[in-house]
Scaffold this motif. Structure first.
Motif, short mmCIF file in Angstrom:
data_model
loop_
_atom_site.label_atom_id
_atom_site.label_comp_id
_atom_site.label_asym_id
_atom_site.label_seq_id
_atom_site.Cartn_x
_atom_site.Cartn_y
_atom_site.Cartn_z
N LYS A 1 6.58 78.32 74.72
CA LYS A 1 6.91 76.95 75.93
C LYS A 1 6.16 77.33 77.17
O LYS A 1 6.69 76.62 77.82
CB LYS A 1 8.56 77.76 75.36
CG LYS A 1 9.43 77.10 74.03
CD LYS A 1 10.87 77.78 74.39
CE LYS A 1 11.71 77.37 73.42
NZ LYS A 1 13.42 77.67 73.42
N GLU B 1 7.48 81.53 69.84
CA GLU B 1 8.33 80.01 70.58
C GLU B 1 8.63 80.58 71.52
O GLU B 1 7.93 79.87 72.57
CB GLU B 1 9.66 79.93 69.84
CG GLU B 1 10.40 79.05 69.79
CD GLU B 1 11.54 78.14 68.55
OE1 GLU B 1 11.69 76.84 68.69
OE2 GLU B 1 12.03 79.14 67.78
N LYS C 1 5.05 69.18 68.16
CA LYS C 1 5.65 68.40 69.42
C LYS C 1 4.52 67.69 70.74
O LYS C 1 5.13 67.25 71.22
CB LYS C 1 6.99 69.58 69.90
CG LYS C 1 7.41 68.74 70.77
CD LYS C 1 7.84 70.54 71.71
CE LYS C 1 8.85 69.54 72.52
NZ LYS C 1 10.21 70.90 72.38
N TYR D 1 5.82 72.98 66.74
CA TYR D 1 5.03 73.15 68.02
C TYR D 1 3.30 71.71 68.21
O TYR D 1 3.91 71.15 69.18
CB TYR D 1 4.72 73.92 68.75
CG TYR D 1 6.02 74.80 68.81
CD1 TYR D 1 6.11 74.72 70.71
CD2 TYR D 1 7.16 75.33 68.78
CE1 TYR D 1 7.85 75.00 71.52
CE2 TYR D 1 8.49 76.16 69.65
CZ TYR D 1 8.46 75.46 70.32
OH TYR D 1 9.29 76.23 70.93
#
Length: 516
Positions: free
Chosen positions: A22, A18, A58, A55
């Motif tokens: 990011k 994660e 997203k 992700y």
């Protein structure tokens, strides 16, 4: 067309993925239409895929590719087969990257070079090399082997059409250095390359295989054959010895890895006799031309004390003695590449390094600032600081032995949790992981009674208050004296080793002359 594809192999990466994703999103920035991120899952059994799909939902530029567990090379090749970017690069799932780098990258590929290498400390501005000749390629082989090396795949970008034209792929049969071979093959075929100091890649974790790997022998021999074949066509152009320097470094590190991570562990576990292991090492050294690298002192600066000792012994063809020196109990682990060296960092150095890391700098950057050979040391110091406070960073000189029951508790905990020696040392606040390795060796070879042999006053498992009472802080003068003693020990050891090697050399000559 998409400008760049980022290929990210993943395997059980849930604990850090994660944070990695990011950082990737920040690196892509507003250039989402110009980038694609291919998350290639290599058969993970944890939550890696779930995080990746979250992700991907997203961010439209992220895609997930599922595969069976076949290794990082297969995963990377699968990523290449699915990429659509004009350029592509390979990044690990536990590292971080410079924000908005895609903006910068687009300025680097205006003239569409075959290769782009960034994060280079040896150039101070973007430099485009076109119509590269053999001598320039020899210099590039050496460039990516500078210092402790940058032969890894990070910070290197490849034009996709170039890879397809020459059918360049990662070799799944090579377990270590598969990325270095890929880089050599790409340089060999390239006609243009851009070298840049632009910052892109921040390595946060160590990417090493388990210490003993049964695939190391077959992998190293295959790697050696392929590099030898590739370099063979360049040696007649090596007028200043750059390729010889590079080839010797590759051979030296690869061969010592065989000693330390393959034959040494087998001998220590009684899976092979000393004579058998020495014979195998001798045959490999002679059949694959490793021997020419043993006397090359120029690479000692990237080797720890332990590996420098190995090289000196190998230079005299003392294969049995080298194997005996693989015993891990007398050394302190400091780096993956350089083997094992004596501890040399003061409490103040460690504390400053930890503070810098906690202010947001990456472990790789901190390691460079404080001249720590391996950034994994920084991460270990941070863990000790977070668990034990500043006492966990202090250079300790124990005056007490450990109680036998305490030793058994430590070894049983390590066995139950399948923990490494550094992890176990962290759990029990033991400053040197080698101490635990010594206990394990005694238990394995001499039985439980050997753990109860006392030296001086016994140290039992105590309460926090008692532990605090037992700890004493050395004065600055005492600390400096102790460090000086450690350096003298290292120098004396190397002097004695040279004397031993010379003595054995004279003895062999005398034996030969007496036979004649």
């Amino acid at each position: 067309m998409t400008a760049i594809s980022f290929i990210v192999p993943m395997y059980n990466s849930a604990s850090y993925l994660e944070k990695n994703l990011k950082s990737i999103a920040q690196m892509v920035g507003q250039k989402r239409a110009e980038a694609e991120v291919l998350l290639v899952d290599d058969g993970s059994t944890d939550e890696t895929r779930a995080i990746a799909y979250r992700y991907a939902k997203k961010y439209s530029f992220i895609q997930v590719i599922e595969a069976f567990h076949q290794g990082v090379s297969v995963a990377r090749n699968l990523g290449v087969a699915n990429a659509t970017g004009k350029y592509l690069t390979f990044i690990d799932s536990d590292d971080e990257f410079a924000p908005n780098f895609v903006d910068v990258f687009e300025t680097l590929i205006v003239k569409e070079p075959d290769l782009v290498f960034v994060d280079l400390e040896t150039v101070d501005k973007d430099t485009l090399l076109e119509n590269i000749d053999a001598k320039q390629k020899i210099s590039l082989f050496k460039l990516i082997n500078r210092g402790r090396g940058n032969t890894g795949i990070g910070s290197k970008f490849f034009k996709r059409s170039f890879l397809e034209q020459y059918n360049l792929k990662f070799d799944p049969e090579i377990a270590i250095s598969e990325d270095a071979l890929f880089n050599y093959q790409a340089i060999d075929r390239a006609s243009s390359i851009l070298l840049s100091p632009q910052k892109f890649y921040y390595v946060l974790e160590s990417h090493t295989l388990p210490y003993y790997n049964p695939k190391i022998l077959e992998s190293e021999v295959r790697y050696r054959k392929k590099t030898a074949t590739l370099f063979k066509t360049y040696f007649d152009k090596d007028t200043v010895g750059e390729l010889l320097w590079t080839d010797n470094k590759i051979k030296l590190i690869g061969y010592i890895r065989l000693v330390d991570r393959y034959f040494g562990p087998q001998y220590n576990k009684n899976e092979i006799t000393l004579g058998e292991a020495a014979k195998c090492l001798r045959n490999i050294a002679e059949n694959y031309a490793y021997t020419t690298s043993f006397k090359d002192k120029r690479h000692d600066n990237v080797l720890g004390l332990r590996y420098r000792v190995f090289r000196r012994l190998l230079a005299k063809r003392l294969y049995k003695t080298t194997l005996i020196e693989v015993n891990p109990l007398s050394w302190t682990k400091e780096s993956n590449l350089g083997g094992f060296t004596m501890t040399k960092f003061s409490f103040e150095d460690k504390l400053r390094a930890v503070n810098m890391y906690l202010r947001g700098y990456g472990s790789n950057t901190v390691a460079k600032v404080y001249k720590v050979k391996n950034h994994s040391n920084i991460l270990m110091w941070v863990k000790r600081y977070q668990k034990y406070g500043i006492d966990g960073l202090k250079v300790r000189y124990p005056k007490y032995d450990y109680d036998g029951n305490f030793k058994l508790n430590v070894l049983n905990w390590r066995k139950r949790h399948k923990a490494s020696y550094p992890e176990t040392a962290l759990q029990f606040d033991i400053s040197n992981p080698g101490t635990i390795a010594t206990w394990q060796r005694k238990l394995d070879t001499k039985g439980v009674d050997a753990l109860f042999t006392r030296r001086g006053r016994a140290k039992h498992m105590t309460t926090n208050n008692n532990k605090q009472a037992e700890k004493s802080e050395l004065s600055e003068l005492e600390r400096l004296r102790a460090e000086n003693r450690a350096l003298r020990v290292e120098n004396e050891y190397l002097k004695k080793l040279d004397a031993l090697v010379q003595k054995r050399g004279h003895r062999k000559k005398n034996i030969k002359s007496s036979k004649n």
